[in-house]
Write an enzyme that holds these catalytic residues in place. Sequence first.
Site, PDB file in Angstrom:
ATOM      1  N   HIS A 263      41.634  42.522  29.188  1.00  0.00           N
ATOM      2  CA  HIS A 263      41.433  42.094  30.578  1.00  0.00           C
ATOM      3  C   HIS A 263      42.475  41.022  30.958  1.00  0.00           C
ATOM      4  CE1 HIS A 263      38.766  41.243  34.121  1.00  0.00           C
ATOM      5  NE2 HIS A 263      39.407  40.091  34.056  1.00  0.00           N
ATOM      6  N   GLU A 264      42.518  39.964  30.162  1.00  0.00           N
ATOM      7  CA  GLU A 264      43.433  38.868  30.510  1.00  0.00           C
ATOM      8  C   GLU A 264      44.890  39.306  30.372  1.00  0.00           C
ATOM      9  OE1 GLU A 264      42.170  36.509  32.077  1.00  0.00           O
ATOM     10  OE2 GLU A 264      40.076  36.867  31.526  1.00  0.00           O
ATOM     11  N   HIS A 267      45.908  40.873  33.557  1.00  0.00           N
ATOM     12  CA  HIS A 267      46.290  39.829  34.520  1.00  0.00           C
ATOM     13  C   HIS A 267      47.700  39.317  34.196  1.00  0.00           C
ATOM     14  CE1 HIS A 267      42.626  39.293  36.815  1.00  0.00           C
ATOM     15  NE2 HIS A 267      41.887  39.012  35.765  1.00  0.00           N
ATOM     16  N   GLU A 293      42.581  41.466  40.010  1.00  0.00           N
ATOM     17  CA  GLU A 293      41.486  41.978  39.180  1.00  0.00           C
ATOM     18  C   GLU A 293      41.673  43.468  38.886  1.00  0.00           C
ATOM     19  OE1 GLU A 293      39.609  39.980  37.737  1.00  0.00           O
ATOM     20  OE2 GLU A 293      37.843  41.053  37.065  1.00  0.00           O
TER      21      GLU A 293
HETATM   22 ZN    ZN Z   1      39.762  38.917  35.790  1.00  0.00          ZN
END
Ligand code: ZN
Length: 499
Positions: A263-264, A267, A293
Site C-alpha cells: 500500500h505505502e 503511494h 489512494e
Molecule cells: Zn493510503
Amino acid sequence: MTGAYDLLLAHVREAHLLASTAALLAWDQETGMPTGAGDVRARQLELLARLQHERSTDPRVGDWLSSCEADAALLADADAAANVRELRRDHTRATRLPAALVAELAATESRAQQAWAGARAASDFAAFRPWLERMVALQQQKADCLRAADQTRWDALADLYEPGMRADDLRRVFTPLRERLVALRQRLAGGRAPDPAFARRRIDESRQEAFVRAVAAAMGFDFTRGRLDRSAHPFCTSTGGDVRLTTRFHRDNVLDALGSTMHETGHGLYEQGLEVRHLGTPLGEPVSLGIHESQSRLWENHVGRSLDFWQWCWPVAQQHLGDACDGHSAAGVFGAANRVQPSLIRVEADEATYDLHVMVRFELEQELLTGDLPLADLPARWNVLYRDYLGVAVPDDRRGCLQDVHWSCGLFGYFPTYTLGNLYAAQFAAAADRALGGLAPLLRRGEFTPLREWLREHVHRHGRRFPPAELVRRASGAALSATAFLGYLERKLGEVYGL
Ligand code: ZN
C-alpha cells in the site's frame, strides 16, 4: 511579463522547501526521534507552519498571479497555464480564511484530538461531545468562507481533498455501490470461507522485513530516492527529493506487513513518478487524495491480492520466510489474503466491506454539517447504519463513533477519498490490463515494470495538470463509476468463496 511568473515560482518553490523540511521532521518524529525531543520538535514544527502560512498569504502572490493571468503569451504555454490556475486556487483558499479562524481551528484541533483520545479510551462519547460540537461549528464557518455559490458546505470542505468533488455526484455512484456491496456481503456469508491459517503463522520480524523489502524493490520503488522504516501506523511522506515509507510488523500476521508495505509503496511510486523538474510547483504535486489512494490500493489489492501475483510471490515468500511456508501454497495464501469478515473497525476491514464503513461516515458528516443530526443522536444513528450496512451490532462507542481520529482533527469531507481510491484503482487497473494485453501473465512472472510505467505515463507524471475527474477520464477512458470495481470484486470473491 514572465518576470512575475519567475518570481511566483521562486516563491512557491521556497514554500515547498519549508513544507518538505517540516515533513522530514514529522517523519523523524514518528520513526526515530527520542522521546525527550518532543518539546523542541513541536516548536520547530510550529515555526515552520507559521513561515509557510506567511508565504501562502503573502500579498505579492496575488499581484504576481494577476500579472500572469493578464499575460496571454505566458498562458499559451500549457505548463505555465496549469501552474497559474492551480496557484490561484491555492491562493484563493488561503486568503479566504480569516487569520483568527485559522488560529482558532488549529488550537481547537489540537485540544479536540486530545479530548477524543481520552474519550475513546474510556468509551465516553459525552466527554467528546462538546469538542465535536465546537469542531462542527468551526467547520461550518470554514465552509461558509470557502464555498462557491453552487457548493454545499460539505462540498466546500471535500474540495480541499478532492478538487471538484460534490456530494450529489458521489451519491449517484455511492448509493448503488452500497446496495451491491451489502448484497455481496450477504452472498459471501453463504459461501466457502478460505482458511486464514497462513496469515496467523508466527514469523520473525526480521524475516518478514526481508520479504516485504524484496517485494517493494520488485515493484520498482527506488531505494536511492527513498527509505522504508517502521512506525506504529504505516504512512508515506514525500520530503521533496526522496520518499519515506513506513510499515509495521506483527509476529503473527505477515499478510498485514505485506499489505501495508505494498500500500505505502504504491503511494511512494506515485511520489517518485512526479516529474523532478516540476518539484515545488503544482505540476510536481499529487493532484488529490483519491488519486493518491488509488495508487496504493491498486498495488495492495489488484496486484497483491491476486492469484497471479502469488504464483510469482510464493517462491519469494519461501525463500525469506523459510519453514513458515511448509504445508501452504500460493492458492491457499491467495484465499487467506481475500477473507471477508464484516467488522466494527474501518482500518481492519477487508476489501468487500471497507467501503461500507466509508458510506456510514459519508452520510453522517453531511447530516452533522447541515445540522440535521443533533450531536446527541450521533452514536445511535451510527449504530443503526452499522447494523444496516455491515450487519454488525456495535457494543460501545469506542468501537463505534469514537474509533476514528478524523473529525477531531477537523477532517470533514475526507472519508470518501478512500472509496474514490478504490473506484479509481479498479478503473486504472482495467485500463492498464487492456493497454498491456493482460496484466495476469505479467504479474505471474513478477514483471511489474510495464504496469508501473503505464501508471507513470497516465497518472503520475501529470501532477496537478488536470483536475482529478479529467485525469480519470483520460487515463481510464471513462468518468468515475463503480462498474470496474464491482466487476473485479464480485469476480474475484466469487472464485474465492466458490459461488
Ligand atoms: Zn493510503
